[in-house]
Write a protein that holds these residues in place. Structure first.
Motif, mmCIF file in Angstrom:
data_model
loop_
_atom_site.group_PDB
_atom_site.id
_atom_site.type_symbol
_atom_site.label_atom_id
_atom_site.label_comp_id
_atom_site.label_asym_id
_atom_site.label_seq_id
_atom_site.Cartn_x
_atom_site.Cartn_y
_atom_site.Cartn_z
ATOM 1 N N LYS A 101 65.608 0.377 33.982
ATOM 2 C CA LYS A 101 66.925 1.167 34.334
ATOM 3 C C LYS A 101 67.672 1.017 32.821
ATOM 4 O O LYS A 101 67.620 -0.039 32.045
ATOM 5 N N PRO A 102 68.473 1.902 32.658
ATOM 6 C CA PRO A 102 68.605 3.199 33.078
ATOM 7 C C PRO A 102 67.343 4.148 32.871
ATOM 8 O O PRO A 102 66.949 4.165 31.645
ATOM 9 N N ILE A 103 66.855 4.668 33.824
ATOM 10 C CA ILE A 103 65.533 5.252 33.842
ATOM 11 C C ILE A 103 65.812 6.621 33.362
ATOM 12 O O ILE A 103 66.449 7.736 33.985
ATOM 13 N N THR A 104 65.055 7.240 32.273
ATOM 14 C CA THR A 104 65.224 8.565 31.895
ATOM 15 C C THR A 104 64.099 9.416 32.393
ATOM 16 O O THR A 104 63.159 9.201 32.930
ATOM 17 N N TYR A 105 64.559 10.761 32.511
ATOM 18 C CA TYR A 105 63.571 11.572 33.144
ATOM 19 C C TYR A 105 62.290 11.921 32.485
ATOM 20 O O TYR A 105 61.234 11.907 32.800
ATOM 21 N N GLU A 106 62.186 11.575 31.059
ATOM 22 C CA GLU A 106 61.148 11.423 30.292
ATOM 23 C C GLU A 106 60.228 10.442 30.593
ATOM 24 O O GLU A 106 59.078 10.699 30.687
ATOM 25 N N ARG A 107 60.729 9.400 30.829
ATOM 26 C CA ARG A 107 59.994 8.081 31.115
ATOM 27 C C ARG A 107 59.447 8.222 32.740
ATOM 28 O O ARG A 107 58.419 7.854 33.015
ATOM 29 N N PHE A 108 60.336 8.855 33.503
ATOM 30 C CA PHE A 108 59.870 8.959 34.837
ATOM 31 C C PHE A 108 58.666 10.215 34.891
ATOM 32 O O PHE A 108 57.602 9.693 35.544
ATOM 33 N N ALA A 109 58.890 11.243 34.100
ATOM 34 C CA ALA A 109 57.792 12.096 34.116
ATOM 35 C C ALA A 109 56.538 11.640 33.624
ATOM 36 O O ALA A 109 55.444 12.003 34.081
ATOM 37 N N LYS A 110 56.451 10.719 32.632
ATOM 38 C CA LYS A 110 55.381 10.328 32.005
ATOM 39 C C LYS A 110 54.622 9.268 33.168
ATOM 40 O O LYS A 110 53.454 9.474 33.195
ATOM 41 N N CYS A 111 55.370 8.544 33.993
ATOM 42 C CA CYS A 111 54.678 7.874 35.137
ATOM 43 C C CYS A 111 54.060 8.660 36.004
ATOM 44 O O CYS A 111 53.012 8.580 36.467
ATOM 45 N N ILE A 112 54.504 9.828 36.197
ATOM 46 C CA ILE A 112 53.968 10.786 37.424
ATOM 47 C C ILE A 112 52.875 11.209 36.884
ATOM 48 O O ILE A 112 52.157 11.708 37.530
#
Length: 252
Positions: A101-112
């Motif tokens: 955290k704070p989680i960026t959308y870019e990092r979230f999308a990479k995980c997905i």
């Protein structure tokens, strides 16, 4: 088919952010959230557990690390935390990923994207092999024993060994409870205690914190496994609706 997601975090703002990320990402479906990890526990186990669960590490009552240890056989755990020092412990709990955290959308999308590749590979390799047994190395050197799932009454853990109890024999082998549990069909086998995995078809009586099996053995029922097991067995309870229909003053 969508990847189902669940969020466990005691900060409402963190849940809101991840919910927005999930909703804007094609192929994802948010199936629930919880501020309380104890509330989430039942939702994260069993056949209907979500594909991915985002778990905050630092929570009251039950930490994310403790929760992951209870549910990571049922759902893929992604840790979310503001504290980088938890990373090593997270991977020791077999976490799929670790979002700081704070989680960026870019990092979230990479995980997905990583999760989607893993799911495609799993589906590709899911050939229709019908297996109703497992094999273990016996305590007798050089001997491998085939054991059918429906012949196992229960499995007993003892440090680094397990004892597989069937109606015909007992087999000791060098495995942990976690290792054998990964190879057992979930609807048929349930954990009742840190030391016992039982075949629910062989349950005869449940009473006073114990489970009596068809072979006469009485096993402990306790720890955080107790309520989960009782809830599962409650799904098979035959109930009556007659009380709602009983005439007033019938005396019955």
């Amino acid at each position: 088919m969508n990847i189902t997601c669940y969020i466990v975090d005691d900060e409402p703002g963190a849940i809101t952010l991840l919910s927005e990320y999930i909703e804007r990402t094609p192929g994802l479906e948010l199936v629930g959230t919880a501020l309380d990890p104890l509330v989430a526990l039942d939702r994260l186990t069993g056949a209907n557990a979500p594909d991915i669960t985002f778990v905050d590490v630092d929570m009251r009552l039950l930490s994310g690390l403790e929760l992951a240890g209870m549910v990571n056989l049922y759902t893929t755990v992604v840790f979310t935390t503001a504290f980088q020092e938890y990373a090593l412990q997270a991977y020791e709990k077999e976490a799929f990923d670790y979002l700081l955290k704070p989680i960026t959308y870019e990092r979230f999308a990479k995980c997905i994207q990583h999760a989607k590749r893993k799911k495609k590979l799993s589906v590709k390799n899911n050939y229709p092999i019908y297996k109703d047994f497992f094999t273990i190395k016996s305590e007798i050197k050089g001997r491998v024993v085939k054991v059918k799932f429906d012949e196992v009454i229960y499995i007993e853990g003892a440090v680094n060994y397990i004892m597989v109890h069937t109606a015909e024999a007992k087999h000791m082998t060098y495995l942990t409870m976690k290792e054998i549990e990964q190879h057992l069909p979930k609807p048929l086998f349930a954990r009742t205690h840190r030391s016992f995995l039982i075949n629910v078809n062989f349950v005869k009586v449940i009473e006073r914190g114990q489970v009596r099996m068809e072979n006469g053995d009485t096993l402990a029922l306790g720890g955080h496994y107790k309520q989960r097991f009782l809830d599962m067995m409650d799904e098979h309870l035959v109930r009556t609706e007659r009380s709602a229909l009983r005439p007033t003053g019938s005396g019955l």
